[in-house]
Write a protein that holds these residues in place. Sequence first.
Motif, PDB file in Angstrom:
ATOM      1  N   SER A  44      -4.167  -4.325  -9.399  1.00 54.72           N
ATOM      2  CA  SER A  44      -2.733  -4.018  -9.506  1.00 54.72           C
ATOM      3  C   SER A  44      -2.458  -2.527  -9.385  1.00 54.72           C
ATOM      4  O   SER A  44      -1.515  -2.111  -8.698  1.00 54.72           O
ATOM      5  CB  SER A  44      -2.172  -4.540 -10.834  1.00 54.72           C
ATOM      6  OG  SER A  44      -2.103  -5.952 -10.834  1.00 54.72           O
ATOM      7  N   ILE A  45      -3.266  -1.699 -10.052  1.00 54.69           N
ATOM      8  CA  ILE A  45      -2.963  -0.267 -10.018  1.00 54.69           C
ATOM      9  C   ILE A  45      -3.260   0.356  -8.659  1.00 54.69           C
ATOM     10  O   ILE A  45      -2.728   1.426  -8.343  1.00 54.69           O
ATOM     11  CB  ILE A  45      -3.717   0.503 -11.129  1.00 54.69           C
ATOM     12  CG1 ILE A  45      -5.237   0.411 -10.951  1.00 54.69           C
ATOM     13  CG2 ILE A  45      -3.284   0.029 -12.496  1.00 54.69           C
ATOM     14  CD1 ILE A  45      -6.013   1.283 -11.922  1.00 54.69           C
ATOM     15  N   LEU A  59       0.170  -0.104  -7.463  1.00 57.89           N
ATOM     16  CA  LEU A  59       1.139   0.641  -8.267  1.00 57.89           C
ATOM     17  C   LEU A  59       0.944   2.152  -8.162  1.00 57.89           C
ATOM     18  O   LEU A  59       1.907   2.919  -8.259  1.00 57.89           O
ATOM     19  CB  LEU A  59       1.043   0.204  -9.730  1.00 57.89           C
ATOM     20  CG  LEU A  59       1.458  -1.243 -10.023  1.00 57.89           C
ATOM     21  CD1 LEU A  59       1.194  -1.598 -11.489  1.00 57.89           C
ATOM     22  CD2 LEU A  59       2.931  -1.462  -9.682  1.00 57.89           C
ATOM     23  N   SER A  60      -0.303   2.596  -7.956  1.00 55.09           N
ATOM     24  CA  SER A  60      -0.551   4.033  -7.850  1.00 55.09           C
ATOM     25  C   SER A  60       0.080   4.632  -6.594  1.00 55.09           C
ATOM     26  O   SER A  60       0.246   5.856  -6.496  1.00 55.09           O
ATOM     27  CB  SER A  60      -2.060   4.308  -7.845  1.00 55.09           C
ATOM     28  OG  SER A  60      -2.671   3.723  -6.709  1.00 55.09           O
ATOM     29  N   ALA A  92       3.107   3.693  -5.643  1.00 53.06           N
ATOM     30  CA  ALA A  92       4.553   3.515  -5.800  1.00 53.06           C
ATOM     31  C   ALA A  92       5.300   4.833  -5.673  1.00 53.06           C
ATOM     32  O   ALA A  92       6.363   4.903  -5.034  1.00 53.06           O
ATOM     33  CB  ALA A  92       4.852   2.859  -7.153  1.00 53.06           C
ATOM     34  N   THR A  93       4.776   5.884  -6.271  1.00 54.27           N
ATOM     35  CA  THR A  93       5.449   7.187  -6.193  1.00 54.27           C
ATOM     36  C   THR A  93       5.539   7.670  -4.754  1.00 54.27           C
ATOM     37  O   THR A  93       6.573   8.205  -4.336  1.00 54.27           O
ATOM     38  CB  THR A  93       4.696   8.228  -7.039  1.00 54.27           C
ATOM     39  OG1 THR A  93       4.676   7.794  -8.403  1.00 54.27           O
ATOM     40  CG2 THR A  93       5.388   9.581  -6.970  1.00 54.27           C
ATOM     41  N   TYR A 109       2.828  -2.179  -0.995  1.00 51.00           N
ATOM     42  CA  TYR A 109       2.147  -1.800  -2.227  1.00 51.00           C
ATOM     43  C   TYR A 109       2.466  -2.771  -3.359  1.00 51.00           C
ATOM     44  O   TYR A 109       1.622  -3.048  -4.213  1.00 51.00           O
ATOM     45  CB  TYR A 109       2.520  -0.376  -2.625  1.00 51.00           C
ATOM     46  CG  TYR A 109       2.335   0.645  -1.519  1.00 51.00           C
ATOM     47  CD1 TYR A 109       1.417   0.428  -0.488  1.00 51.00           C
ATOM     48  CD2 TYR A 109       3.083   1.817  -1.479  1.00 51.00           C
ATOM     49  CE1 TYR A 109       1.250   1.342   0.528  1.00 51.00           C
ATOM     50  CE2 TYR A 109       2.918   2.743  -0.455  1.00 51.00           C
ATOM     51  CZ  TYR A 109       2.012   2.502   0.549  1.00 51.00           C
ATOM     52  OH  TYR A 109       1.848   3.402   1.568  1.00 51.00           O
ATOM     53  N   ALA A 134      -0.057  -5.049  -5.898  1.00 52.53           N
ATOM     54  CA  ALA A 134       0.094  -5.121  -7.350  1.00 52.53           C
ATOM     55  C   ALA A 134       0.207  -6.566  -7.818  1.00 52.53           C
ATOM     56  O   ALA A 134      -0.378  -6.966  -8.831  1.00 52.53           O
ATOM     57  CB  ALA A 134       1.324  -4.329  -7.790  1.00 52.53           C
ATOM     58  N   PHE A 148      -3.916   0.220 -16.894  1.00 56.02           N
ATOM     59  CA  PHE A 148      -2.612   0.445 -16.261  1.00 56.02           C
ATOM     60  C   PHE A 148      -2.150   1.888 -16.434  1.00 56.02           C
ATOM     61  O   PHE A 148      -1.744   2.541 -15.467  1.00 56.02           O
ATOM     62  CB  PHE A 148      -1.558  -0.504 -16.842  1.00 56.02           C
ATOM     63  CG  PHE A 148      -1.432  -1.795 -16.084  1.00 56.02           C
ATOM     64  CD1 PHE A 148      -1.079  -1.802 -14.749  1.00 56.02           C
ATOM     65  CD2 PHE A 148      -1.660  -3.005 -16.710  1.00 56.02           C
ATOM     66  CE1 PHE A 148      -0.954  -2.991 -14.044  1.00 56.02           C
ATOM     67  CE2 PHE A 148      -1.547  -4.198 -16.020  1.00 56.02           C
ATOM     68  CZ  PHE A 148      -1.197  -4.192 -14.682  1.00 56.02           C
ATOM     69  N   ILE A 208      -2.221   4.601 -13.298  1.00 56.77           N
ATOM     70  CA  ILE A 208      -0.953   5.049 -12.725  1.00 56.77           C
ATOM     71  C   ILE A 208      -0.670   6.507 -13.088  1.00 56.77           C
ATOM     72  O   ILE A 208      -0.125   7.263 -12.292  1.00 56.77           O
ATOM     73  CB  ILE A 208       0.205   4.153 -13.207  1.00 56.77           C
ATOM     74  CG1 ILE A 208      -0.018   2.714 -12.737  1.00 56.77           C
ATOM     75  CG2 ILE A 208       1.545   4.671 -12.707  1.00 56.77           C
ATOM     76  CD1 ILE A 208       0.945   1.717 -13.321  1.00 56.77           C
TER      77      ILE A 208
END
Length: 386
Positions: free
Chosen positions: A122-123, A126-127, A129-130, A324, A328, A355, A359
């Motif tokens: 997942s990360i 999620l990593s 996302a920015t 992305y 996740a 998590f 992240i």
Amino acid sequence: MTDALRKLPLSLQHVFAMFGATVLVPLLTGLNPGATLVASGLGTLVFHLVTRGKVPAYLGSSFAFIAPLALFVSKHHAPGQAVAGLLSVSIVYFAFALLVRLVGFDRVRRAIPSVVVGPVVSIIGLSLATTAVTVDASTHWDVAIVTLAAAVACAIAGPRALRIIPILAGIVIGYLYALARGLVHVGQAASSSWIELPTLHAPVWSLAAIASMAPIALVTMVEDLGHMFVLNEIIERDVTRDPGFGSILFGNGLATLLSALLGGPAETTYAENLGVLAMTRNYSSRIIQGAAVIAILLGLVGKVSTVIESVPAAVVGGVGILLYGMIAAMGIRHMIEAKVDLTNTKNLIVVAVIFILGIGAPQNGIAIATVAGLLIYWLLPDRTQA
């Protein structure tokens, strides 16, 4: 020929997915973008040769080596020393590939429980996302929304021809919308040359370069393992068993060696392209290999490469939100299918730490989070049953 033309749009999706990140690394470090594209394409083909086409993954520029590469290429103007450092990275990969084959990956795999695998998967998404939201989409939110909406609409409600290429369709529609808004600039294409050959640099052995890059290979190997866990979830086949994680490491090391000799950065498997696989559900390695050939041609043809570089960041951000996010979601699905008990306090702590570290850590967060999760799982006692 007909089959090749039919697969061309599918390959182009993977090119667009990897292009921004792959080209960004040379821009940040002073390496040549064209050489980097050629290296990524050739590296991917070599990786597929080593893994016998059983791992549908694309290899692009690794972000983990940006700081040392920028130091030796941009600041010290010593590309030969950077080459030597990257060659040492490939040697580390070869050594661990041999170790995995001797020890057996089953022992390694048993040490990594599903409560760690799920959140690590997942990360990985999620990593990013920015990058998708803050860096890319926020430049022009309307363009990003149009791109995202087009990709989602094509994937869910589009005709069959568009349902297999929703990412490419979203990029094209977003690009046309941005063009109408006056946000696309392709003026540099006129001044760029048609053919641009990579500039080769012989290695200049430097202990400082080797010491600054070789240890980072340990981090990227952990990331590779995480990417393979994602790929296993997507294609529902365990590539760490067949062709084996040893072959995967060896292929990645060989790709990095080739990239170094061509003047490119270290290579790594790309989460962006895993997102394309999850979205399209087309897992053919031939399509990835087609993307690799296109990348080589783009790296050699300056004008075409310049046009693709003109795709606005907001378009990339729009499809990135979808790609992305799919990765996740795969991690959550893994925990559900593995029946991970999150009423167990220890399991909940493992997931929580992975998590937040994954992240929140600005550099190598995925590797740090993976190690932290494993340490908590194996070293701390489980007193919930007491």
